[in-house]
Design a protein around this motif. Sequence first.
Motif, PDB file in Angstrom:
ATOM      1  N   ARG A   1       0.919  -1.304   0.008  1.00 48.97           N
ATOM      2  CA  ARG A   1      -0.032   0.012  -0.167  1.00 48.97           C
ATOM      3  C   ARG A   1       0.958   1.254   0.134  1.00 48.97           C
ATOM      4  O   ARG A   1       0.257   2.494  -0.241  1.00 48.97           O
ATOM      5  CB  ARG A   1      -0.901  -0.062   1.237  1.00 48.97           C
ATOM      6  CG  ARG A   1      -1.868  -1.318   1.305  1.00 48.97           C
ATOM      7  CD  ARG A   1      -2.789  -1.352  -0.252  1.00 48.97           C
ATOM      8  NE  ARG A   1      -3.477  -2.400  -0.027  1.00 48.97           N
ATOM      9  CZ  ARG A   1      -4.659  -2.569   0.468  1.00 48.97           C
ATOM     10  NH1 ARG A   1      -5.270  -1.706   1.305  1.00 48.97           N
ATOM     11  NH2 ARG A   1      -5.358  -3.799   0.302  1.00 48.97           N
TER      12      ARG A   1
ATOM     13  N   ARG B   1       4.876   3.356  -4.716  1.00 45.19           N
ATOM     14  CA  ARG B   1       4.913   4.539  -5.596  1.00 45.19           C
ATOM     15  C   ARG B   1       5.175   4.497  -6.869  1.00 45.19           C
ATOM     16  O   ARG B   1       4.721   4.871  -7.700  1.00 45.19           O
ATOM     17  CB  ARG B   1       5.257   5.883  -4.759  1.00 45.19           C
ATOM     18  CG  ARG B   1       4.821   6.324  -3.603  1.00 45.19           C
ATOM     19  CD  ARG B   1       5.457   7.370  -2.893  1.00 45.19           C
ATOM     20  NE  ARG B   1       5.632   8.483  -3.777  1.00 45.19           N
ATOM     21  CZ  ARG B   1       6.445   9.631  -3.531  1.00 45.19           C
ATOM     22  NH1 ARG B   1       7.375   9.697  -2.577  1.00 45.19           N
ATOM     23  NH2 ARG B   1       6.271  10.544  -4.301  1.00 45.19           N
TER      24      ARG B   1
ATOM     25  N   GLY C   1      -5.103  -2.594  -8.575  1.00 42.59           N
ATOM     26  CA  GLY C   1      -5.930  -1.535  -8.199  1.00 42.59           C
ATOM     27  C   GLY C   1      -6.035  -1.088  -6.795  1.00 42.59           C
ATOM     28  O   GLY C   1      -6.450   0.085  -6.430  1.00 42.59           O
TER      29      GLY C   1
ATOM     30  N   LEU D   1      -3.396  -0.294  -5.056  1.00 44.10           N
ATOM     31  CA  LEU D   1      -2.222   0.320  -4.816  1.00 44.10           C
ATOM     32  C   LEU D   1      -2.427   1.886  -5.095  1.00 44.10           C
ATOM     33  O   LEU D   1      -2.315   2.503  -6.186  1.00 44.10           O
ATOM     34  CB  LEU D   1      -1.068   0.185  -5.932  1.00 44.10           C
ATOM     35  CG  LEU D   1      -0.698  -1.377  -5.742  1.00 44.10           C
ATOM     36  CD1 LEU D   1       0.557  -1.692  -6.759  1.00 44.10           C
ATOM     37  CD2 LEU D   1      -0.104  -1.434  -4.330  1.00 44.10           C
ATOM     38  N   GLN D   2      -3.230   2.631  -4.140  1.00 49.03           N
ATOM     39  CA  GLN D   2      -3.772   3.873  -4.187  1.00 49.03           C
ATOM     40  C   GLN D   2      -2.846   4.856  -4.275  1.00 49.03           C
ATOM     41  O   GLN D   2      -3.243   6.301  -4.508  1.00 49.03           O
ATOM     42  CB  GLN D   2      -4.958   4.021  -3.161  1.00 49.03           C
ATOM     43  CG  GLN D   2      -6.025   3.189  -3.323  1.00 49.03           C
ATOM     44  CD  GLN D   2      -7.329   3.488  -2.540  1.00 49.03           C
ATOM     45  OE1 GLN D   2      -7.342   4.619  -1.905  1.00 49.03           O
ATOM     46  NE2 GLN D   2      -8.303   2.410  -2.149  1.00 49.03           N
TER      47      GLN D   2
ATOM     48  N   LEU E   1       0.036   4.566  -5.996  1.00 45.93           N
ATOM     49  CA  LEU E   1       1.096   4.447  -7.023  1.00 45.93           C
ATOM     50  C   LEU E   1       0.925   5.466  -7.838  1.00 45.93           C
ATOM     51  O   LEU E   1       0.122   6.131  -8.235  1.00 45.93           O
ATOM     52  CB  LEU E   1       0.466   3.010  -7.620  1.00 45.93           C
ATOM     53  CG  LEU E   1       1.534   2.677  -8.828  1.00 45.93           C
ATOM     54  CD1 LEU E   1       2.720   2.014  -7.959  1.00 45.93           C
ATOM     55  CD2 LEU E   1       0.959   1.418  -9.479  1.00 45.93           C
TER      56      LEU E   1
ATOM     57  N   LEU F   1      -7.610  -0.630 -12.537  1.00 42.44           N
ATOM     58  CA  LEU F   1      -6.486   0.448 -12.523  1.00 42.44           C
ATOM     59  C   LEU F   1      -7.145   1.795 -12.222  1.00 42.44           C
ATOM     60  O   LEU F   1      -6.444   2.623 -11.642  1.00 42.44           O
ATOM     61  CB  LEU F   1      -5.823   0.367 -13.923  1.00 42.44           C
ATOM     62  CG  LEU F   1      -4.630  -0.144 -14.031  1.00 42.44           C
ATOM     63  CD1 LEU F   1      -3.961  -0.295 -15.509  1.00 42.44           C
ATOM     64  CD2 LEU F   1      -3.546  -0.027 -12.877  1.00 42.44           C
TER      65      LEU F   1
ATOM     66  N   ARG G   1      -8.663   2.598  -9.914  1.00 45.92           N
ATOM     67  CA  ARG G   1      -8.673   2.781  -8.314  1.00 45.92           C
ATOM     68  C   ARG G   1      -7.359   3.410  -7.865  1.00 45.92           C
ATOM     69  O   ARG G   1      -7.100   3.732  -6.828  1.00 45.92           O
ATOM     70  CB  ARG G   1      -9.156   1.654  -7.678  1.00 45.92           C
ATOM     71  CG  ARG G   1     -10.587   0.958  -7.731  1.00 45.92           C
ATOM     72  CD  ARG G   1     -11.026   0.271  -6.739  1.00 45.92           C
ATOM     73  NE  ARG G   1     -10.027  -1.001  -6.308  1.00 45.92           N
ATOM     74  CZ  ARG G   1     -10.202  -2.083  -6.687  1.00 45.92           C
ATOM     75  NH1 ARG G   1     -10.974  -2.352  -7.390  1.00 45.92           N
ATOM     76  NH2 ARG G   1      -9.324  -2.914  -6.276  1.00 45.92           N
ATOM     77  N   CYS G   2      -6.289   3.285  -8.842  1.00 48.77           N
ATOM     78  CA  CYS G   2      -4.764   3.553  -8.496  1.00 48.77           C
ATOM     79  C   CYS G   2      -4.812   5.460  -8.702  1.00 48.77           C
ATOM     80  O   CYS G   2      -4.652   5.864  -9.866  1.00 48.77           O
ATOM     81  CB  CYS G   2      -4.148   3.298  -9.350  1.00 48.77           C
ATOM     82  SG  CYS G   2      -3.776   1.380  -9.186  1.00 48.77           S
TER      83      CYS G   2
ATOM     84  N   LEU H   1      -2.114   7.660  -9.684  1.00 49.01           N
ATOM     85  CA  LEU H   1      -1.380   7.281 -10.823  1.00 49.01           C
ATOM     86  C   LEU H   1      -1.304   8.442 -11.859  1.00 49.01           C
ATOM     87  O   LEU H   1      -2.183   9.131 -12.443  1.00 49.01           O
ATOM     88  CB  LEU H   1      -2.001   6.184 -11.612  1.00 49.01           C
ATOM     89  CG  LEU H   1      -1.097   5.499 -12.760  1.00 49.01           C
ATOM     90  CD1 LEU H   1       0.175   4.884 -12.038  1.00 49.01           C
ATOM     91  CD2 LEU H   1      -1.896   4.478 -13.541  1.00 49.01           C
TER      92      LEU H   1
END
Length: 369
Positions: free
Chosen positions: A111, A114, A131, A133-134, A136, A153, A155-156, A159
């Motif tokens: 979690r 990055r 997804g 990996l908020q 990232l 994806l 939900r990242c 990003l």
Amino acid sequence: MATELHDTIFMAKQERHKNLFLNYKNLNIFPVELLKDEGLQFLERLYMKRNSLTSLPDNLAQKLPNLIELYLHSNNIVLIPEAIGNLARLQSLDLSNNALQLLCPEIGRLRSLRHLRLSNNQLKYLPPEIGDLQDLETLDVAMNQLISLPEQLHRCAALQNLTVDHNLLSHVPRQLCWLHRLNQLSMAANRLTVLPLDLGRSRELQFVFVDNNVDLKGLPSYLYNKVIGCSGCGISSHVLAGDVGEALGEVLSDTLVGLPAEVKLIGSKTDNVAPLEELAMRTLHCLYHHRPADLKLLPPISLPKSLLELLHFPLGHCHRCSQAMFTIIYPKLFPLRDTALAGVHRRTTVSFVAYCCSSRCLRTFDLQG
């Protein structure tokens, strides 16, 4: 070499080093000295570039619990253990230029991550758990064998840079348009036939590269004022360099521009009323996304899964008035050769396409507006 390695690791333990450089050490296995006793509890950054490692130990997180950066570029790693998810503080993981065939779902437990770099491997898909990996910011999966990207994806939320060059993608999920911090998207040298209608709608997205997708003939008009790369798009594989001028002279029609699978109807300038299904979807979308607080007590919408998903993530938004669209679009083509960008992008037959919600918006849309 073994003595030098032993001395390097011994000194790192004794002096509580935070950084350890083990690049170019001809390592075939992960050094056991790093895993003895309590391990290196103070180590934050481990660099092991260009060795011959084939695997990682299961107790890596137990012995190196404070790792922030793990750099394993250019090894022969085939599989990473599920225990990788225990590296709670890890912010940067580089597994580029390895032999990965599978990315375990436990990657979603990192979690704090990055930056995730997985280019030049043999990955055929990414787990939906990515997804999770908020935090990232960077995801590089170029030069793999990906045939799709997970819808999760979107939900990242953090990003900013997504690179998927040189894969086997024929499309990308429309949910990617909900990545409101995404600044650069590179999808060159895939098999793209269509792009999400909303791509470029976000102000943050400024750089889009789709070069060498020969079957991609349409770019959403939102991209007109962005930095784009589209060399080699819309040019079939049989068109040679000398025939580009002739190809550019062909008249492009709606049927030559790929459309998302959700499109059921294509509207025209003379249509005055949208189909009932489309009107119902627009009404439900407006009700459940812009309703007053007292309407939140309404029961959940009962719809088939495909329509319910479309309700939450519309096909696109009108490029003229921003009305959500679900099953019907009104496309308007602007061949790149007729725009101010023609001199910049010469080796392409691509067109910009405005996707509108009605005949009125279709008639009044102006690419320069």
